[in-house]
Design an enzyme around this catalytic site. Structure first.
Site, PDB file in Angstrom:
ATOM      1  N   TYR A 142     -16.942   2.358  35.349  1.00 16.60           N
ATOM      2  CA  TYR A 142     -16.319   3.681  35.261  1.00 16.60           C
ATOM      3  C   TYR A 142     -16.879   4.671  36.288  1.00 16.60           C
ATOM      4  CZ  TYR A 142     -14.368   2.075  30.792  1.00 16.60           C
ATOM      5  OH  TYR A 142     -13.703   1.373  29.824  1.00 16.60           O
ATOM      6  N   LYS A 192     -20.561 -10.951  31.173  1.00 14.94           N
ATOM      7  CA  LYS A 192     -19.558 -11.893  31.689  1.00 14.94           C
ATOM      8  C   LYS A 192     -20.250 -12.652  32.829  1.00 14.94           C
ATOM      9  CE  LYS A 192     -15.222 -13.193  31.394  1.00 14.94           C
ATOM     10  NZ  LYS A 192     -15.073 -14.456  30.732  1.00 14.94           N
ATOM     11  N   ASP A 224     -15.563 -12.103  26.309  1.00 16.98           N
ATOM     12  CA  ASP A 224     -14.311 -12.563  25.682  1.00 16.98           C
ATOM     13  C   ASP A 224     -14.605 -13.248  24.350  1.00 16.98           C
ATOM     14  OD1 ASP A 224     -15.579 -14.334  27.359  1.00 16.98           O
ATOM     15  OD2 ASP A 224     -13.771 -15.203  28.223  1.00 16.98           O
ATOM     16  N   ASP A 248     -16.954  -0.081  25.641  1.00 19.47           N
ATOM     17  CA  ASP A 248     -15.808   0.758  25.301  1.00 19.47           C
ATOM     18  C   ASP A 248     -14.838  -0.068  24.450  1.00 19.47           C
ATOM     19  OD1 ASP A 248     -13.951   2.749  25.262  1.00 19.47           O
ATOM     20  OD2 ASP A 248     -13.492   2.724  27.393  1.00 19.47           O
ATOM     21  N   ASP A 252     -14.224  -0.078  20.098  1.00 21.34           N
ATOM     22  CA  ASP A 252     -12.929   0.251  19.493  1.00 21.34           C
ATOM     23  C   ASP A 252     -12.434  -0.906  18.627  1.00 21.34           C
ATOM     24  OD1 ASP A 252     -12.923   2.702  20.662  1.00 21.34           O
ATOM     25  OD2 ASP A 252     -10.896   2.566  21.454  1.00 21.34           O
TER      26      ASP A 252
END
Ligand code: NAD
Length: 359
Positions: A142, A192, A224, A248, A252
């Site tokens: 970000y 990852k 994942d 993030d 959620d």
């Protein structure tokens, strides 16, 4: 103790939920003998309409004078798209507030009284759930440079950069290991590593930091896989530490386990002014109706007492009062089921405040 708190209600349901968050904090002050000074300031579209900017200097000053910031939410989807991305309240105001706060603590708690309402099967949730996600907040995809869209004729290219330094990984990992020491002593680091160079460094550094916490069990998981495991077997997790992008998304996803966005608090801590906010947005679809769930905000207040002021007993008093109000059947519409007592925003705040006074 004397606590100075900057209160930034913001847009949409912000003023409604923040009134209840402040009510509960004041009840804690009365019950435990603390002086709580609240200074309210404008933020978001509310501030743009009043003084022309989303994060006015007066708001910065209120935050500078305070020990901690209590933030509601900002944003108005109809108006957000009318200004450039960097001027949208969610970007400019929230980013200003997060400055220096590199660790975002996001507990995903499913209370026993609400276990049956999770979207996940009751046999998976059991009698409740308590996971803490520690998301790196000021680095990663970000914020990496270069970024932006370049256009040439009919073609364009959008670029973001994912970069992490050793120092950025060390400091957020420490927050996660220290939190785990106060809980079930398990950290799962999510990356990852099979695809990303930044994840290779992430895994190397978290492993090294973990050597300083021999009492905490460290595991690693690909992002994942973590998305899948969070739904398939959430009880395997205690503390999850991860970068900005994965954090993030995972937080959620974890929020869905709790049944409503209106239940989940968060804290942004680090080297900046500590900031506490519900994870949800301004909920324009229900704003002004007095029906928003204030529990995420009230629990953010509990996180403030614990993390900004070291008042663990007071934080627990709020958490117990929330559990007790839910156990007694009080429900805002987002968590209401037949057989429970439907209350509005203020009714839920009152039920929780009363239970603090009762001990
Ligand atoms: P949202 O979180 O505002 O709402 C999503 C859904 O959850 C809505 O149906 C809403 O009614 C419900 N909901 C949210 N909080 C609730 C509560 N306390 N009680 C009951 N129901 C609740 O997300 P959105 O609709 O995608 O975004 C609305 C605006 O908020 C946008 O402008 C967005 O940019 C902004 N936003 C701000 C923040 C922030 O201030 N930190 C975070 C997320 C979104």
């Amino acid at each position: 103790m004397n606590m100075k708190i900057a209160v930034l209600p913001g847009d949409g349901i912000g003023p409604e939920i923040m009134a209840e968050g402040c009510k509960v904090l004041c009840k804690i002050g009365e019950t435990f003998g603390h002086t709580i000074e609240l200074e309210e300031a404008l933020v978001g579209w509310t501030a743009i309409d009043a003084v022309g900017e989303a994060f006015p200097d007066a708001t910065q000053e209120a935050c500078d004078h305070a020990n901690a910031v209590f933030f509601g939410c900002v944003g108005n989807p109809e108006r957000d798209m009318t200004v450039p991305q960097q001027e949208r309240p969610e970007r400019c105001a929230v980013l200003r507030l997060r400055t220096g706060n590199y660790a975002n603590l996001r507990p995903a708690i499913v209370y026993g009284a609400l276990a049956g309402q999770s979207v996940v099967k009751p046999e998976i949730i059991g009698d409740g759930l308590d996971i803490l996600i520690v998301r790196e907040l000021t680095g990663g995809l970000y914020y990496g440079q270069p970024r932006g869209v370049t256009r040439e004729g009919d073609s364009a290219r959008g670029v973001d950069t994912l970069s992490y330094t050793t120092e950025e990984i060390v400091r957020v990992s420490r927050v996660a290991f220290e939190a785990a020491q106060r809980r079930s002593k398990k950290v799962c680091s999510v990356d990852k590593v099979n695809m990303l160079a930044s994840s290779q460094l992430w895994r190397e550094v978290v492993t090294k930091v973990g050597e300083n916490y021999p009492d905490v069990e460290l595991t690693h998981m690909l992002a994942d896989r973590a998305c899948m495991e969070l739904i398939r077997d959430p009880h395997q997790f205690d503390v999850i530490v991860t970068g900005n992008l994965f954090g993030d998304m995972l937080s959620d996803e974890a929020a869905v386990l709790a049944g409503s966005l209106g239940m989940l608090p968060s804290a942004a801590i680090g080297d900046g002014k500590p900031m506490f906010e519900p994870i949800h947005g301004s909920a324009p679809d229900i704003a002004g109706q007095g029906i928003a769930n204030p529990i995420a905000t009230i629990l953010s207040g509990a996180m403030m007492l614990r993390h900004a002021f070291g008042l663990d007993a007071e934080a627990q008093a709020i958490e117990r009062a929330v559990e007790s109000a839910l156990g007694d059947g009080f429900r805002t519409p987002d968590i209401h089921v037949p057989g429970t007592d439907k209350v509005n925003t203020q009714g839920m705040g009152d039920a929780i405040a009363e239970r603090i006074a009762q001990g």
